[in-house]
Design a protein around this motif. Sequence first.
Motif, mmCIF file in Angstrom:
data_model
loop_
_atom_site.group_PDB
_atom_site.id
_atom_site.type_symbol
_atom_site.label_atom_id
_atom_site.label_comp_id
_atom_site.label_asym_id
_atom_site.label_seq_id
_atom_site.Cartn_x
_atom_site.Cartn_y
_atom_site.Cartn_z
ATOM 1 N N SER A 81 0.832 -1.209 0.000
ATOM 2 C CA SER A 81 0.000 0.000 0.000
ATOM 3 C C SER A 81 0.864 1.255 0.000
ATOM 4 N N THR A 85 1.267 3.996 -3.062
ATOM 5 C CA THR A 85 1.032 5.410 -2.792
ATOM 6 C C THR A 85 2.214 6.261 -3.253
ATOM 7 N N PHE A 88 2.370 6.133 -7.362
ATOM 8 C CA PHE A 88 1.311 6.713 -8.195
ATOM 9 C C PHE A 88 0.753 8.033 -7.662
ATOM 10 N N ILE A 89 1.136 8.429 -6.462
ATOM 11 C CA ILE A 89 0.625 9.693 -5.924
ATOM 12 C C ILE A 89 1.772 10.648 -5.603
ATOM 13 N N LEU A 90 2.701 10.213 -4.774
ATOM 14 C CA LEU A 90 3.748 11.119 -4.326
ATOM 15 C C LEU A 90 4.774 11.398 -5.425
ATOM 16 N N PRO A 92 4.589 11.287 -8.853
ATOM 17 C CA PRO A 92 4.152 12.240 -9.893
ATOM 18 C C PRO A 92 4.077 13.673 -9.374
ATOM 19 N N LEU A 93 3.632 13.832 -8.117
ATOM 20 C CA LEU A 93 3.550 15.174 -7.550
ATOM 21 C C LEU A 93 4.939 15.799 -7.436
ATOM 22 N N ASN A 96 6.274 16.690 -10.971
ATOM 23 C CA ASN A 96 5.665 17.901 -11.514
ATOM 24 C C ASN A 96 6.232 19.153 -10.846
#
Length: 365
Positions: A81, A85, A88-90, A92-93, A96
Amino acid sequence: MTMRSILKSWVERYFSDEEALILLVVLVAGFAAIIWFGRMLAPFFTALVLAFLLQGVVSALTRRRVPHLLAVIMVFLAFVSVLLTLAFILMPLIWNQLVGLVQETPRMFASGQGWLDQLQERFPNIVTPDQMQSWIGVAGREISQLGQRALTLSLTSLGNVMSLIIYLVLVPILVFFMLKDREALVGFTLSLLPQKRTLLTRIWHEMDRQIANYIRGKSIEIVIVGTVAYITFAFFGLPYTALLAVLVGFSVLVPYIGAAVATIPVAAVAGFHFGISEQFVYVLVAYGVLQALDGNVLAPVLFSETNNIHPVSIIVAVLFFGGIWGFWGVFFAIPLATLLKALVYAWPRGLEGRQTSQVPPLKQD
């Protein structure tokens, strides 16, 4: 005393014992495998580190009478999990924000150049105009090269998507089986070693305690410092909070140097966003308090069981092992320095202790 006799005496003291030779072979083979096959076996070594980190949680659950397989499944699901996270979440952020920061760098540089010009006008005796222009030219070239490198990295990273997928699939599988079949794997490894391994066992138990404490403590420290940094930067409305928080969190990997290096981007972003104002000072003060609490409160609590190593030894270890193995060399610089310290103290003393214990006691009248 000739050089030959000195060398012979040194060899007899440190390598006359069979176990000392075995320890030397194990160390040389281990370092050689990491140096020559480190890139090829990187997923295996990554999984080994993660499994070593998670084994403490599994052991804590089994001590509470949770079945071993159930404990492994629970810990593995939590690990997957967190991994998803991050993937796919932290990540890419952060990517960017990194791209945005690189695009914003020319404007930050122009703003800094204007501030330096004002500073030079106010204090003309400190820095001459020629020196100022020279520094500005060097900084401009470095920033231009940084932008080109970032563009090249973004293009070449497209070809590494398959490697990322391999890591995301292969590493969790390896971690699961390392946790599930830990006793079998450890037993197989021990079966390859000779039965007589008193010195090896002594050093292994010492290093197992040291490395386990360091890895788990350092991971907790990264999470706590990064989280507090994110909350602090978000409270002040600082841009690129996730990127700066990750940078500050990972800066604890390099003692003394990491905090100083992480200060530069934090101060640059804060200065560009707020200017030289009270808000800029508040951000730097809050960051300084965070670093002070980490160095004087959090780190001593987390690493209370770690052997004390002189700061010079730590810096040398970070430079040496980081230059050889990159990120993992920096991460394991302190445990490796502890290993060398344990070897220096345990090798001759361990051999002398065993030789002394083999001498029969004197009979008393």
